[in-house]
Design an enzyme around this catalytic site. Structure first.
Site, PDB file in Angstrom:
ATOM      1  NE  ARG A   6      -4.221   0.097   1.771  1.00 31.42           N
ATOM      2  CZ  ARG A   6      -5.256   0.392   0.984  1.00 31.42           C
ATOM      3  NH1 ARG A   6      -5.348   1.582   0.412  1.00 31.42           N
ATOM      4  NH2 ARG A   6      -6.193  -0.503   0.746  1.00 31.42           N
ATOM      5  CD  GLU A  14      -7.405   2.071   6.450  1.00 34.72           C
ATOM      6  OE1 GLU A  14      -8.089   1.625   5.516  1.00 34.72           O
ATOM      7  OE2 GLU A  14      -6.246   1.713   6.687  1.00 34.72           O
TER       8      GLU A  14
HETATM    9  N1  MTE Z   1     -12.651   4.366  14.523  1.00 37.73           N
HETATM   10  C1  MTE Z   1     -12.740   3.989  15.814  1.00 37.73           C
HETATM   11  N2  MTE Z   1     -13.515   4.693  16.647  1.00 37.73           N
HETATM   12  N3  MTE Z   1     -12.052   2.914  16.295  1.00 37.73           N
HETATM   13  C2  MTE Z   1     -11.216   2.182  15.475  1.00 37.73           C
HETATM   14  O1  MTE Z   1     -10.612   1.214  15.933  1.00 37.73           O
HETATM   15  N4  MTE Z   1     -10.271   1.897  13.208  1.00 37.73           N
HETATM   16  C3  MTE Z   1      -9.944   2.580  11.954  1.00 37.73           C
HETATM   17  C4  MTE Z   1     -11.195   3.244  11.368  1.00 37.73           C
HETATM   18  N5  MTE Z   1     -11.832   4.040  12.363  1.00 37.73           N
HETATM   19  C5  MTE Z   1     -11.101   2.568  14.101  1.00 37.73           C
HETATM   20  C6  MTE Z   1     -11.875   3.676  13.664  1.00 37.73           C
HETATM   21  C7  MTE Z   1      -9.392   1.699  10.953  1.00 37.73           C
HETATM   22  S1  MTE Z   1      -7.745   1.367  10.991  1.00 37.73           S
HETATM   23  C8  MTE Z   1     -10.162   1.150   9.960  1.00 37.73           C
HETATM   24  S2  MTE Z   1      -9.502   0.185   8.765  1.00 37.73           S
HETATM   25  C9  MTE Z   1     -11.615   1.379   9.913  1.00 37.73           C
HETATM   26  O2  MTE Z   1     -12.080   2.208  10.952  1.00 37.73           O
HETATM   27  C10 MTE Z   1     -12.284   0.015   9.989  1.00 37.73           C
HETATM   28  O3  MTE Z   1     -13.639   0.081  10.018  1.00 37.73           O
HETATM   29  P1  MTE Z   1     -14.589   0.158   8.732  1.00 37.73           P
HETATM   30  O4  MTE Z   1     -13.919  -0.528   7.602  1.00 37.73           O
HETATM   31  O5  MTE Z   1     -15.796  -0.574   9.186  1.00 37.73           O
HETATM   32  O6  MTE Z   1     -14.805   1.603   8.481  1.00 37.73           O
HETATM   33  N1  LUZ Z   2      -5.184  -4.819   5.319  1.00 40.06           N
HETATM   34  C1  LUZ Z   2      -4.855  -5.617   4.305  1.00 40.06           C
HETATM   35  C2  LUZ Z   2      -5.399  -3.505   5.152  1.00 40.06           C
HETATM   36  O1  LUZ Z   2      -4.648  -6.795   4.508  1.00 40.06           O
HETATM   37  N2  LUZ Z   2      -4.763  -5.104   3.069  1.00 40.06           N
HETATM   38  C3  LUZ Z   2      -4.971  -3.789   2.797  1.00 40.06           C
HETATM   39  O2  LUZ Z   2      -4.877  -3.358   1.655  1.00 40.06           O
HETATM   40  C4  LUZ Z   2      -5.278  -2.942   3.886  1.00 40.06           C
HETATM   41  N3  LUZ Z   2      -5.455  -1.634   3.701  1.00 40.06           N
HETATM   42  C5  LUZ Z   2      -5.724  -0.857   4.736  1.00 40.06           C
HETATM   43  C6  LUZ Z   2      -5.829  -1.413   5.992  1.00 40.06           C
HETATM   44  N4  LUZ Z   2      -5.685  -2.730   6.193  1.00 40.06           N
HETATM   45 MO1  MOS Z   3      -7.316  -0.542   9.475  1.00 38.94          MO
HETATM   46  S1  MOS Z   3      -5.280  -0.196   9.513  1.00 38.94           S
HETATM   47  O1  MOS Z   3      -7.326  -1.253   7.950  1.00 38.94           O
HETATM   48  O2  MOS Z   3      -7.445  -1.824  10.534  1.00 38.94           O
END
Ligand code: MTE
Ligand code: LUZ
Ligand code: MOS
Length: 752
Positions: free
Chosen positions: A304, A707
């Protein structure tokens, strides 16, 4: 505000792993870890510990009935150390005892004998020794080598970003409960229930159907529980298997901060070339990723990084190379943005340096090179819409960027000991797992005979608000009030073969699966309604606001009556559905493809003030235009933008993981590791959602938001950077994050 679980959270009734009542006879586990960062494991002396009160078992790698392996992408990570130890804090043995206190006391009494070997903690040093987790990778497009000659300006430099501790409020943990016939039920604080199931089954040497993993919610994950919840679940499972009793293992904060991985630190070399008008012609970058001791998710994170090496800009000639360097630190892991932020920081550093060289505002270069609709990313995918350029224009006009600059300039004229800086930060983030296989999800929807609905998916709720979004999707699909829908816990027995809730894909993938399952039930219900109402064409039947409609008019037949009729006719009221993100593909050999369903983007304007005497900085204001598509839940999305932004500001300006010479984590408490609090938060945070323009998006036209906003925080670094340059014109600050008070002072005192 109406958070879907506000009442539970505020009353402390929401249960996390550590809160779940455990069965009578539950034992407690504590982990014995390596006291040395690198060495040969000579022996484990547990004699004294075994005699301590309450101790039931002391387990080592020899007690693992199946495979002693928790590595998922590359099998290079033993559950319990075998012949060698590779980082301080690596699990070596597990103590199981009647109480938590007894387990921990005994763990301290286990002596681990290690013959030390020289450790390496720095990525470049590891690279020099050839210590790579896997061969380095390059993404390239155009002809960088010949492009330099055509450039009016070429600048080069180095950029570094540090580690970041996740500081999820709930620490890592699991409870393993043995069942009859060699089965095991696990409550695990994981973003990846199926991964835990697969690894635990492997560790125990049993088929996956004997292991059920259940997750109600997480107290935050942020990527830190995408892969690294698994070892603790594996250890709890091992303890339960060997003792035949339920076993609970929950890390304390300090253990968690010492033993688990962080965001990968990167050290990078860049070279950028532009024409006289500030158009970027060529960009070359080499990323040294500090992977820590094992692969974990590093290969995916590194990939990524390469995908986002050019962030939101069109650059015709690019060569980006990345090396995953093995060091003797806890294995670094996923963290919101997943290698993307590290890449974007380097390009912004390159642009800042080029701007200084050319006497331009960095924003001039940014704007001139912003990806327009139809332009290509280096990996061959095209920018599908004008959303990014619209975000830029909207931010510039809505927030009056020229006026912001004017105010900062006036402030700087009027103040000698405080200086302000302004930076703009565009973000363009690909939505999908870069590993195409992972882009699939499942949902199981039950309509109960009273008309209430249960939804199970692979999605884990960790505070990001995906559960309330899925509830909206189910309610909208079935035409009923969301109050009728309950999102169940995530269980591998209800929905199997799931991907981690990660890559911001939770609502999209699980939402589409939920929609498909709901539509399957709806189709059956339409037939029932058509028979009951003597309507010839079931397609003319719809459900809205809990009432059956024919050709858009209420038919005097309620949802509950319809469900009752379907049950009476012995029509199934349940459905399982599978969703696979369509079209996406990526050819690793050619580096070309369409790896993402779409891109999420936005632009932030960041204002900062630097105290020239103390080196302190304040992020005064952040004004964002963010493209969330047709948001399903604007309040949740606003929370995601604000939370991600603050997490990014913390990473860039104050959070710093420091190590002792031994390789131990020095910043292993919340008094020494500084996360942004309310005082550090900008006084003003404005978030405006871009008017959707019909571009590709996810479920119900919404765009993923988890993210991308973290990367707006990068603007904080460059706003402070601009303030430093206002204090000391000509200063060429080092691009080293976090920009702590010490680093700011050092930059201010450098000869210009
Ligand atoms: N928001 C909160 N409150 N807590 C979390 O742990 N994780 C983040 C983001 N927002 C997170 C968060 C990350 S790293 C990701 S990948 C996404 O939420 C995952 O959730 P989603 O794919 O359901 O949006
Ligand atoms: N996890 C993963 C991830 O396995 N592949 C991805 O591309 C990715 N991208 C964002 C967060 N987690
Ligand atoms: Mo988020 S870093 O894809 O859990």
């Amino acid at each position: 505000m109406n958070h879907h679980e506000a009442v539970l959270h505020v009353r402390g009734e929401a249960r996390f792993v550590d809160d779940e009542p455990t069965p009578a006879g539950t034992l407690h586990a504590a982990v014995v870890t390596s006291p040395t960062a690198h060495g040969r494991l000579l022996g484990i002396d547990a004699g004294e510990a075994e005699r301590l009160p309450g101790v039931r078992a002391i387990l080592t790698c020899r007690d693992v009935p199946g495979k002693n392996q928790v590595g998922t992408i590359i099998p290079d990570e033993p559950l319990l150390a075998e012949a060698a130890v590779h980082y301080l804090g690596q699990p070596v043995a597990l103590v199981v005892a009647d109480s938590d206190a007894q387990a921990r006391r005994a763990a301290r009494a286990v002596h681990v004998h290690v013959e030390p070997l020289p450790p390496v903690f720095d990525a470049r040093a590891a690279y020099a020794r050839g210590e790579l987790i896997f061969p380095q990778r390059t993404f390239a497009r155009g002809d960088v080598d010949s492009a330099w000659a055509a450039c009016a300006v070429v600048v080069a430099g180095r950029a570094e970003t540090g580690a970041q501790e996740h500081v999820y409020l709930e620490t890592q943990g699991a409870v393993a409960i043995p069942g009859e016939g060699g089965t095991l039920r696990l409550l695990s604080a994981t973003q990846a229930p199926t991964a835990v199931q697969r690894v635990v089954a492997g560790v125990l040497g049993v088929p996956m159907h004997r292991v059920e993993v259940e997750v109600r919610r997480l107290g935050g994950g942020f990527g830190g529980k995408e892969d690294q919840a698994t070892p603790w679940a594996g250890l709890a499972a091992l303890g339960a298997w060997c003792t035949g009793r339920p076993v609970k293992l929950v890390l304390r904060r300090q253990e968690d901060m010492r033993w688990t991985g962080k965001r990968h630190p990167y050290s990078s070399d860049f070279r950028i070339g532009l024409d006289r008008d500030g158009r970027i012609l060529a960009y070359e970058v080499f990323f040294y990723q500090n992977a820590g001791a094992t692969a974990d998710l590093s290969p995916a994170i590194l990939e990524r990084t390469l995908f986002h090496a050019t962030n939101a800009y069109f650059i015709p000639h690019v060569r980006a190379t990345a090396a995953s360097c093995r060091t003797n630190l806890p294995s670094n892991t996923a963290f919101r943005g997943f290698g993307g932020p590290q890449a974007m920081f380097v390009l912004e550093a390159a642009i800042a340096r080029a701007a200084a060289e050319m006497g331009l505002e960095p924003a001039e270069i940014q704007r001139r090179n912003l990806l327009r609709e139809g332009e290509e990313f280096p990996y061959g995918m095209r920018m599908a819409s004008s959303a990014l350029t619209r975000c830029w224009t909207e931010a510039e006009t809505r927030y009056d960027l020229p006026a912001i600059r004017r105010r900062a300039a006036e402030f700087n004229d009027a103040h000698r000991l405080e200086k302000q800086g302004v930076a703009v930060m565009p973000v363009c983030f690909g939505i999908s797992f870069t590993n195409t296989v992972l882009n699939q999800a499942g949902a199981l929807v039950h309509v109960h005979t009273d008309g209430s609905v249960s939804v199970s998916t692979g999605a884990v709720e960790m505070g990001q608000g995906t559960a309330p979004k899925l509830r909206q999707v189910a309610a909208a699909t079935l035409g009923i009030d969301p109050e009728r829908v309950r999102i169940d816990s995530t269980s591998t027995s209800r929905v199997a073969s799931t991907s981690p809730t990660a890559a911001s894909t939770g609502p999209d993938m699980n939402g589409h699966a939920t929609r498909l399952a709901g539509e399957a039930i709806l189709a059956r219900l339409r037939e029932v309604a058509a028979r009951r109402l003597a309507v010839a064409d079931a397609a003319t039947i719809g459900i809205r606001a809990g009432q059956v409609h024919v050709l858009g008019r209420p038919a005097g037949f309620s949802w509950a009556e319809l469900v009752g009729a379907a049950y009476a006719e012995r029509v199934s009221l349940s459905a399982h559905a599978h969703y696979a993100t369509p079209r996406i593909h990526f050819d690793k050999a050619t580096g070309r493809g369409e790896p993402f369903a779409y891109h999420a983007c936005g632009v932030a304007i960041v204002e900062a003030t630097v105290d020239v005497l103390r080196g302190e900085c304040r992020i005064d204001a952040v004004r964002v235009v963010h493209d969330a598509g047709h948001s399903i839940d604007p309040l949740v999305d606003r929370g995601q933008v604000e939370g991600g932004l603050l997490q990014g500001i913390g990473w860039m300006t104050m959070e710093e993981v420091l190590h002792l010479p031994s390789g131990g984590v020095a910043t292993d408490t919340l008094t020494t590791y500084k996360v942004p609090d309310l005082y550090a938060a900008p006084d003003e945070v404005e978030v405006h959602f871009l008017e959707p323009g019909g571009e590709p998006a996810g479920i119900m036209g919404a765009k993923a938001v988890g993210e991308p906003p973290l990367m707006y925080g990068i603007g904080a670094f460059f706003a402070v950077h601009a303030a430093i340059r206002a204090a000391r014109p000509g200063t060429d600050t080092h691009f080293v994050a976090p920009l702590s008070a010490e680093r700011i002072l050092a930059a201010l005192s450098e000869p210009s």
